[in-house]
Design a protein around this motif. Sequence first.
Motif, PDB file in Angstrom:
ATOM      1  N   LEU A 234      73.731   6.469  79.625  1.00 50.45           N
ATOM      2  CA  LEU A 234      73.495   6.485  81.080  1.00 50.45           C
ATOM      3  C   LEU A 234      72.029   6.284  81.453  1.00 50.45           C
ATOM      4  N   TYR A 235      71.133   6.892  80.655  1.00 52.60           N
ATOM      5  CA  TYR A 235      69.721   6.939  81.072  1.00 52.60           C
ATOM      6  C   TYR A 235      68.758   6.321  80.048  1.00 52.60           C
ATOM      7  N   ASN A 236      69.302   5.918  78.925  1.00 54.47           N
ATOM      8  CA  ASN A 236      68.496   5.338  77.853  1.00 54.47           C
ATOM      9  C   ASN A 236      67.418   6.301  77.362  1.00 54.47           C
ATOM     10  N   MET A 237      67.749   7.549  77.376  1.00 49.80           N
ATOM     11  CA  MET A 237      66.830   8.560  76.818  1.00 49.80           C
ATOM     12  C   MET A 237      67.625   9.800  76.409  1.00 49.80           C
ATOM     13  N   SER A 238      66.976  10.675  75.642  1.00 45.92           N
ATOM     14  CA  SER A 238      67.676  11.868  75.152  1.00 45.92           C
ATOM     15  C   SER A 238      67.875  12.868  76.292  1.00 45.92           C
ATOM     16  N   PRO A 239      68.817  13.810  76.146  1.00 44.78           N
ATOM     17  CA  PRO A 239      68.992  14.849  77.174  1.00 44.78           C
ATOM     18  C   PRO A 239      67.690  15.602  77.454  1.00 44.78           C
ATOM     19  N   THR A 240      66.916  15.859  76.420  1.00 39.08           N
ATOM     20  CA  THR A 240      65.642  16.575  76.615  1.00 39.08           C
ATOM     21  C   THR A 240      64.690  15.770  77.494  1.00 39.08           C
ATOM     22  N   ARG A 241      64.647  14.460  77.257  1.00 40.10           N
ATOM     23  CA  ARG A 241      63.763  13.605  78.071  1.00 40.10           C
ATOM     24  C   ARG A 241      64.277  13.550  79.526  1.00 40.10           C
ATOM     25  N   VAL A 242      65.606  13.528  79.692  1.00 41.62           N
ATOM     26  CA  VAL A 242      66.169  13.546  81.055  1.00 41.62           C
ATOM     27  C   VAL A 242      65.721  14.826  81.772  1.00 41.62           C
ATOM     28  N   ALA A 243      65.829  15.938  81.062  1.00 43.23           N
ATOM     29  CA  ALA A 243      65.432  17.225  81.660  1.00 43.23           C
ATOM     30  C   ALA A 243      63.930  17.240  81.952  1.00 43.23           C
ATOM     31  N   GLU A 244      63.145  16.678  81.053  1.00 43.03           N
ATOM     32  CA  GLU A 244      61.691  16.650  81.269  1.00 43.03           C
ATOM     33  C   GLU A 244      61.339  15.825  82.512  1.00 43.03           C
ATOM     34  N   GLU A 245      61.969  14.655  82.615  1.00 38.33           N
ATOM     35  CA  GLU A 245      61.699  13.765  83.761  1.00 38.33           C
ATOM     36  C   GLU A 245      62.055  14.454  85.080  1.00 38.33           C
ATOM     37  N   ALA A 246      63.079  15.316  85.043  1.00 34.79           N
ATOM     38  CA  ALA A 246      63.528  15.993  86.271  1.00 34.79           C
ATOM     39  C   ALA A 246      62.669  17.215  86.599  1.00 34.79           C
ATOM     40  N   GLY A 247      61.726  17.552  85.732  1.00 37.81           N
ATOM     41  CA  GLY A 247      60.835  18.689  86.006  1.00 37.81           C
ATOM     42  C   GLY A 247      61.371  20.025  85.538  1.00 37.81           C
ATOM     43  N   ILE A 248      62.480  19.984  84.783  1.00 36.43           N
ATOM     44  CA  ILE A 248      63.088  21.239  84.304  1.00 36.43           C
ATOM     45  C   ILE A 248      62.099  22.036  83.443  1.00 36.43           C
ATOM     46  N   PHE A 249      61.366  21.333  82.588  1.00 33.46           N
ATOM     47  CA  PHE A 249      60.474  22.025  81.655  1.00 33.46           C
ATOM     48  C   PHE A 249      59.250  22.642  82.330  1.00 33.46           C
ATOM     49  N   GLU A 250      59.036  22.311  83.594  1.00 34.74           N
ATOM     50  CA  GLU A 250      57.883  22.906  84.297  1.00 34.74           C
ATOM     51  C   GLU A 250      58.169  24.351  84.689  1.00 34.74           C
ATOM     52  N   CYS A 251      59.395  24.791  84.498  1.00 35.17           N
ATOM     53  CA  CYS A 251      59.779  26.188  84.758  1.00 35.17           C
ATOM     54  C   CYS A 251      59.896  26.901  83.402  1.00 35.17           C
ATOM     55  N   ARG A 252      60.094  28.232  83.446  1.00 30.61           N
ATOM     56  CA  ARG A 252      60.443  28.931  82.196  1.00 30.61           C
ATOM     57  C   ARG A 252      61.825  28.443  81.785  1.00 30.61           C
ATOM     58  N   THR A 253      61.991  28.002  80.547  1.00 30.53           N
ATOM     59  CA  THR A 253      63.267  27.406  80.163  1.00 30.53           C
ATOM     60  C   THR A 253      63.820  28.021  78.877  1.00 30.53           C
ATOM     61  N   LEU A 254      65.117  28.206  78.903  1.00 30.43           N
ATOM     62  CA  LEU A 254      65.852  28.697  77.737  1.00 30.43           C
ATOM     63  C   LEU A 254      67.067  27.785  77.571  1.00 30.43           C
ATOM     64  N   PHE A 255      67.141  27.096  76.427  1.00 27.21           N
ATOM     65  CA  PHE A 255      68.197  26.110  76.209  1.00 27.21           C
ATOM     66  C   PHE A 255      69.154  26.592  75.120  1.00 27.21           C
ATOM     67  N   ALA A 256      70.441  26.491  75.417  1.00 35.13           N
ATOM     68  CA  ALA A 256      71.452  26.913  74.438  1.00 35.13           C
ATOM     69  C   ALA A 256      71.875  25.751  73.549  1.00 35.13           C
ATOM     70  N   HIS A 257      72.124  26.085  72.303  1.00 30.70           N
ATOM     71  CA  HIS A 257      72.673  25.189  71.264  1.00 30.70           C
ATOM     72  C   HIS A 257      71.617  24.280  70.632  1.00 30.70           C
ATOM     73  N   CYS A 258      71.219  23.196  71.296  1.00 32.05           N
ATOM     74  CA  CYS A 258      70.071  22.387  70.821  1.00 32.05           C
ATOM     75  C   CYS A 258      70.259  21.822  69.421  1.00 32.05           C
ATOM     76  N   ILE A 259      71.487  21.664  68.988  1.00 27.63           N
ATOM     77  CA  ILE A 259      71.742  21.268  67.599  1.00 27.63           C
ATOM     78  C   ILE A 259      71.217  19.869  67.304  1.00 27.63           C
ATOM     79  N   CYS A 260      71.329  18.992  68.299  1.00 24.85           N
ATOM     80  CA  CYS A 260      71.009  17.582  68.040  1.00 24.85           C
ATOM     81  C   CYS A 260      69.670  17.154  68.647  1.00 24.85           C
ATOM     82  N   LEU A 261      68.692  18.041  68.631  1.00 29.39           N
ATOM     83  CA  LEU A 261      67.360  17.665  69.110  1.00 29.39           C
ATOM     84  C   LEU A 261      66.688  16.746  68.096  1.00 29.39           C
ATOM     85  N   SER A 262      65.981  15.744  68.597  1.00 30.73           N
ATOM     86  CA  SER A 262      65.181  14.886  67.709  1.00 30.73           C
ATOM     87  C   SER A 262      63.806  15.541  67.532  1.00 30.73           C
ATOM     88  N   GLU A 263      63.005  14.984  66.646  1.00 37.23           N
ATOM     89  CA  GLU A 263      61.628  15.486  66.457  1.00 37.23           C
ATOM     90  C   GLU A 263      60.851  15.368  67.770  1.00 37.23           C
TER      91      GLU A 263
END
Length: 447
Positions: A234-263
């Motif tokens: 859909l977005y040509n990027m990883s879920p983490t990058r989608v969340a970063e672009e949306a400003g999610i990481f600018e808050c305190r963040t706690l992510f569940a599972h995270c099994i398939c994170l890239s480096e």
Amino acid sequence: MTETNHYITLDHCIILTVNENNDCIADGRIVIHESTIESLGTPDEVEARGKVYDLKGRIVMPGLISTHTHSPSVLFRGLADDKYLHEWLTEYMWPAEKHLTHELTYAGSRLAYLEYLGNGMTTNVDMWYFSDAVSQAAEESGLRSFLSSAVFAFPSPQSEHSLQDTADYLARCYSRPEAVRKASRVYPCVGPHDIYSTNPPLLKECAQLAKQYQAMIHMHISETQRDNAEAFSLYNMSPTRVAEEAGIFECRTLFAHCICLSEEDMDIFHKYNASVSYNPVTNLKLSEGILPIPKLREKGINVTVGVDGAQSNNSLNLLADIKTGVLIQKVAEMNPCILNAVDAIRMITINGARAVGMEHKIGSLEVGKRADLITIDIDTPAMTPILHKTTENISSHIIYTDTSINDVMVDGEFLMKDKEYCRIDAKEIMREAQKAADYITKKIDKI
Ligand SMILES: [Zn+2]
């Protein structure tokens, strides 16, 4: 009230402090003044005050912190085992959840909080709908709860507009008188469910809402390869990058599972000081994979542990889960040294406190911190013998054997004393939960 009434002394216990040095006190004494640990040490160092509880034969350690759960889903325990995640979620769980109401959610939440309490989990990070119902159950239990209402791009079981539900819930929580808010052990959060059930504009709104209230964001991310594939498609990027672009990481963040994170994803987590919730039993049961904990730790990422919901676990027992979680890490790396019991204890206590921003208040037993603690009986076959009253040996017993929790305290208040619940009626809660489950079972076509 005399001064004596404000003090409690826990005496002659083995204290596993989980402080920075991981100190263990073989014969310890803790003096608690109201909600706070006033002094801690050996009986020679610390003067007893107030009512004294002789805890010879007990370990005292910080209360356990579960960083991911869905409390009311306990009503669906055993509904659909042995399925793949997306089939399980879309064909069984979400259709079943459509039948939920405020009252049913309350009945399920009470049961979950009863189970958390019996298993020593003094703090939980929770995500569901009908947050007022979950809040009420959490407040009644006396446990701490970081509570979010799941936000979707489609209608939730609660309403057409789940983001508005969250905004309304936050507004209600923050409009309470300051004294009530400060005394509360429920902390409202923002919970976009994940990337695949939301979209970038919605995620941006979630981030803005969290910033407005300085609330934590709690969400699922990269639980399976399918989640990643959908984001790339859909977005040509990883879920983490989608969340970063949306400003999610600018808050305190706690992510569940995270099994398939890239480096690269992990580098983003590290950059923003985001925390990970490891949910080993769900990950194994749904055959999702194994969280790469050694890699995450190498990257300096805070790893915590959650029980997840009883619809996928199926029990709510953090100590049982951490044992499974540690063992599977060892075999995944074919290296028994990869994660030890002392570090595992930190993952279920102080790391969880750090994730929710309360490391200065809970997560270890230290002077000035809140008295959130549990006691564990060592006078049981599974805990016998204790070879050395050291951090390594005590941690080993807690992580690798079967523990029996005797007492649970939050803010200096006993919520469970000698295995008796102090605030809540377990039999009544179980009876009402069974009634709620019976009602839902009748409504569900596909079981
Ligand atoms: Zn979850």
